[in-house]
Scaffold this active site. Structure first.
Site, PDB file in Angstrom:
ATOM      1  N   ASP A  38      30.991  21.988  56.398  1.00 29.22           N
ATOM      2  CA  ASP A  38      30.196  21.184  57.339  1.00 29.22           C
ATOM      3  C   ASP A  38      29.592  19.975  56.622  1.00 29.22           C
ATOM      4  O   ASP A  38      29.751  18.839  57.059  1.00 29.22           O
ATOM      5  CB  ASP A  38      29.047  22.018  57.933  1.00 29.22           C
ATOM      6  CG  ASP A  38      29.541  23.291  58.580  1.00 29.22           C
ATOM      7  OD1 ASP A  38      30.332  23.199  59.518  1.00 29.22           O
ATOM      8  OD2 ASP A  38      29.140  24.380  58.119  1.00 29.22           O
ATOM      9  N   GLU A  46      38.613  23.460  56.237  1.00 28.58           N
ATOM     10  CA  GLU A  46      39.354  22.318  56.787  1.00 28.58           C
ATOM     11  C   GLU A  46      39.374  21.131  55.863  1.00 28.58           C
ATOM     12  O   GLU A  46      40.392  20.441  55.743  1.00 28.58           O
ATOM     13  CB  GLU A  46      38.725  21.890  58.108  1.00 28.58           C
ATOM     14  CG  GLU A  46      39.033  22.868  59.206  1.00 28.58           C
ATOM     15  CD  GLU A  46      37.919  22.957  60.206  1.00 28.58           C
ATOM     16  OE1 GLU A  46      37.090  22.046  60.267  1.00 28.58           O
ATOM     17  OE2 GLU A  46      37.863  23.967  60.936  1.00 28.58           O
TER      18      GLU A  46
HETATM   19  O1  TRH Z   1      33.681  25.563  52.118  1.00 31.91           O
HETATM   20  P1  TRH Z   1      34.635  25.818  53.220  1.00 31.91           P
HETATM   21  O2  TRH Z   1      35.106  27.169  53.347  1.00 31.91           O
HETATM   22  O3  TRH Z   1      33.976  25.321  54.574  1.00 31.91           O
HETATM   23  C1  TRH Z   1      34.142  25.997  55.805  1.00 31.91           C
HETATM   24  C2  TRH Z   1      35.177  25.318  56.642  1.00 31.91           C
HETATM   25  O4  TRH Z   1      34.999  23.917  56.774  1.00 31.91           O
HETATM   26  C3  TRH Z   1      35.189  25.948  58.008  1.00 31.91           C
HETATM   27  O5  TRH Z   1      36.135  25.331  58.823  1.00 31.91           O
HETATM   28  C4  TRH Z   1      33.823  25.864  58.610  1.00 31.91           C
HETATM   29  O6  TRH Z   1      33.810  26.374  59.870  1.00 31.91           O
HETATM   30  C5  TRH Z   1      32.886  26.636  57.707  1.00 31.91           C
HETATM   31  O7  TRH Z   1      32.876  26.028  56.422  1.00 31.91           O
HETATM   32  C6  TRH Z   1      31.499  26.711  58.252  1.00 31.91           C
HETATM   33  O8  TRH Z   1      35.960  24.912  53.042  1.00 31.91           O
HETATM   34  P2  TRH Z   1      36.225  23.348  53.162  1.00 31.91           P
HETATM   35  O9  TRH Z   1      36.176  22.896  54.585  1.00 31.91           O
HETATM   36  O10 TRH Z   1      37.471  23.096  52.457  1.00 31.91           O
HETATM   37  O11 TRH Z   1      35.036  22.644  52.390  1.00 31.91           O
HETATM   38  C7  TRH Z   1      34.877  22.715  51.019  1.00 31.91           C
HETATM   39  C8  TRH Z   1      34.164  21.487  50.515  1.00 31.91           C
HETATM   40  O12 TRH Z   1      33.733  21.707  49.177  1.00 31.91           O
HETATM   41  C9  TRH Z   1      35.069  20.270  50.484  1.00 31.91           C
HETATM   42  O13 TRH Z   1      34.350  19.117  50.919  1.00 31.91           O
HETATM   43  C10 TRH Z   1      35.444  20.122  49.041  1.00 31.91           C
HETATM   44  C11 TRH Z   1      34.194  20.634  48.365  1.00 31.91           C
HETATM   45  N1  TRH Z   1      34.366  21.117  46.981  1.00 31.91           N
HETATM   46  C12 TRH Z   1      33.690  20.479  45.963  1.00 31.91           C
HETATM   47  O14 TRH Z   1      32.972  19.488  46.228  1.00 31.91           O
HETATM   48  N2  TRH Z   1      33.827  20.924  44.679  1.00 31.91           N
HETATM   49  C13 TRH Z   1      34.631  21.986  44.358  1.00 31.91           C
HETATM   50  O15 TRH Z   1      34.721  22.366  43.158  1.00 31.91           O
HETATM   51  C14 TRH Z   1      35.331  22.637  45.414  1.00 31.91           C
HETATM   52  C15 TRH Z   1      36.229  23.817  45.099  1.00 31.91           C
HETATM   53  C16 TRH Z   1      35.184  22.182  46.712  1.00 31.91           C
END
Ligand code: TRH
Length: 380
Positions: free
Chosen positions: A17, A273
């Site tokens: 989010d 996502e």
């Molecule tokens: O963290 P998520 O599992 O977020 C989820 C999904 O968006 C889901 O659809 C939603 O409904 C839920 O939250 C509430 O996965 P996502 O979407 O890939 O987000 C991860 C974020 O973290 C992305 O912006 C990349 C960031 N990230 C970093 O900044 N540093 C890191 O080392 C990693 C592994 C990720």
């Protein structure tokens, strides 16, 4: 005059989010010269993906975005001209009332979750009148086709990625004590939720004919790795070798540096996502673990993206991708050992497809630009 935007983000779970809201806010300021305020109710989650954030500040400026702590009760402020409610987070009542008293009234947009499901295009842009106040909320759906709100990507994305691969990648690996990959070595990143299919995949990698390096940012998957490795703890910097597999834990990085991992690896396991879209833009093969939903509703989302992603592929390569994604998401299918063997057999075709896939993504259009255009047209 520079238009003002307010984006509201309620962190429900994980980093998706805030990850998406932050990308959008940065894009509005950097690429559209707009004034953006980002209201976030969980600055600690925000700080994980953007360490410059001060969790104690009521208001601060990062990358030109005014970041405001969203507290309850909400202190009244003058609403912006465009108000984005991320993922249906309810706006504070006092803020809604203030919006209804503005003249002209702000454009009110609900930014929805991304899905490749076919119903998305029919719902994109639909209005919903407020039951009491003279306000209309519009539903803005990101998506993979031109008739949706498109996908988040920076204007300079290709330049950034090209520059990194040309002159940053060697130092990037060195930062983790790694040399450039050996011939035939496969480097994989693993960003995942808890997953019953993980031990089978790790077994397959340990038994692979070639060297495998798996890089795991610290997070929810660590306890499963501890169990599989049969060790007591696992933290950033730890490295373990099992058969062909070298497993290394990385610190959780800021959002931009996470892109470097996706660009540097040959295969990326991603979740949610935002990381899924970033991995597609990275032009490397990916395996997506969709955010689990009640009643396995996420399987429909998964299959919709799979259908879209594999449409241009030949049938055997498409089948290998489908099996791997579906089994990784708990759907019926072959054993993980078979999925991995199929994936390996089709690796060349899967990589070629991933390399040109961003050309398909571009057809959907850029979300930030489409959102700005939508708001401008609604303001008229
Ligand atoms: O963290 P998520 O599992 O977020 C989820 C999904 O968006 C889901 O659809 C939603 O409904 C839920 O939250 C509430 O996965 P996502 O979407 O890939 O987000 C991860 C974020 O973290 C992305 O912006 C990349 C960031 N990230 C970093 O900044 N540093 C890191 O080392 C990693 C592994 C990720």
């Amino acid at each position: 005059m520079q238009k003002s935007w307010d984006i509201f983000c309620n962190v429900i779970d994980n980093f998706g989010d805030i990850g998406i809201a932050w990308r959008l806010a940065r894009g509005l300021v950097r690429e559209h010269d707009l004034a953006a305020r980002l209201w976030v109710d969980d600055l600690r989650a925000f700080q994980r993906i953007w360490p410059a954030v001060d969790v104690n500040a009521d208001q601060q400026i990062c990358e030109g975005v005014v970041i405001c702590a969203w507290r309850t009760p909400f202190s009244l402020v003058e609403p912006a001209q465009v108000v984005v409610e991320a993922f249906g987070c309810a706006l504070p009542e006092s803020y809604l009332t203030a919006m209804s008293e503005q003249s002209p009234r702000p454009v009110w947009i609900n930014l929805e979750y991304l899905s490749a499901e076919p119903w998305v295009a029919g719902h994109h842009g639909l209005p919903s009148p407020h039951p009491r106040l003279p306000l209309t909320k519009y539903f803005f759906f990101p998506g993979y086709t031109p008739d949706t709100g498109g996908l988040l990507v920076e204007a300079d994305f290709d330049d950034q990625r090209t520059a990194f691969l040309k002159s940053g990648v060697t130092d990037y690996w060195r930062g983790f004590g790694l040399n450039a990959p050996q011939a035939d070595e496969l480097r994989v990143s693993l960003f995942a939720y808890e997953n019953p299919a993980l031990p089978g995949l790790l077994d397959a990698w340990a038994g692979d004919a070639h060297a495998m390096t798996c890089l795991v940012p610290e997070g929810r998957v660590i306890p499963q790795l501890v169990a599989w490795l049969d060790v007591h703890t696992l933290a950033a910097g730890d490295v373990h070798q099992r058969g062909a597999l070298r497993l290394q834990v990385l610190p959780f990085s800021d959002q931009d540096t996470y892109d470097h991992l996706l660009w540097a690896c040959d295969l990326n396991f991603v979740r949610g996502e935002d990381s899924c879209v970033r991995a597609q833009w990275a032009s490397h093969p990916l395996v997506w673990q969709a955010y689990p939903q009640a009643g396995q509703a996420h399987w429909d989302k998964l299959n919709a993206l799979l259908a879209h992603y594999t449409a241009p592929m030949d049938a055997t390569a498409a089948q290998a991708v489908k099996h791997m994604w579906q089994v990784w998401n708990g759907m019926p299918g072959p054993d993980m050992a078979v999925c991995w063997a199929e994936w390996r057999a089709q690796q060349g075709a899967i990589e070629s497809h991933a390399g040109v896939w961003p050309d398909h993504l571009r057809l959907a259009g850029k979300l930030t630009g489409k959102l700005v255009e939508f708001a401008e047209n609604t303001l008229k």
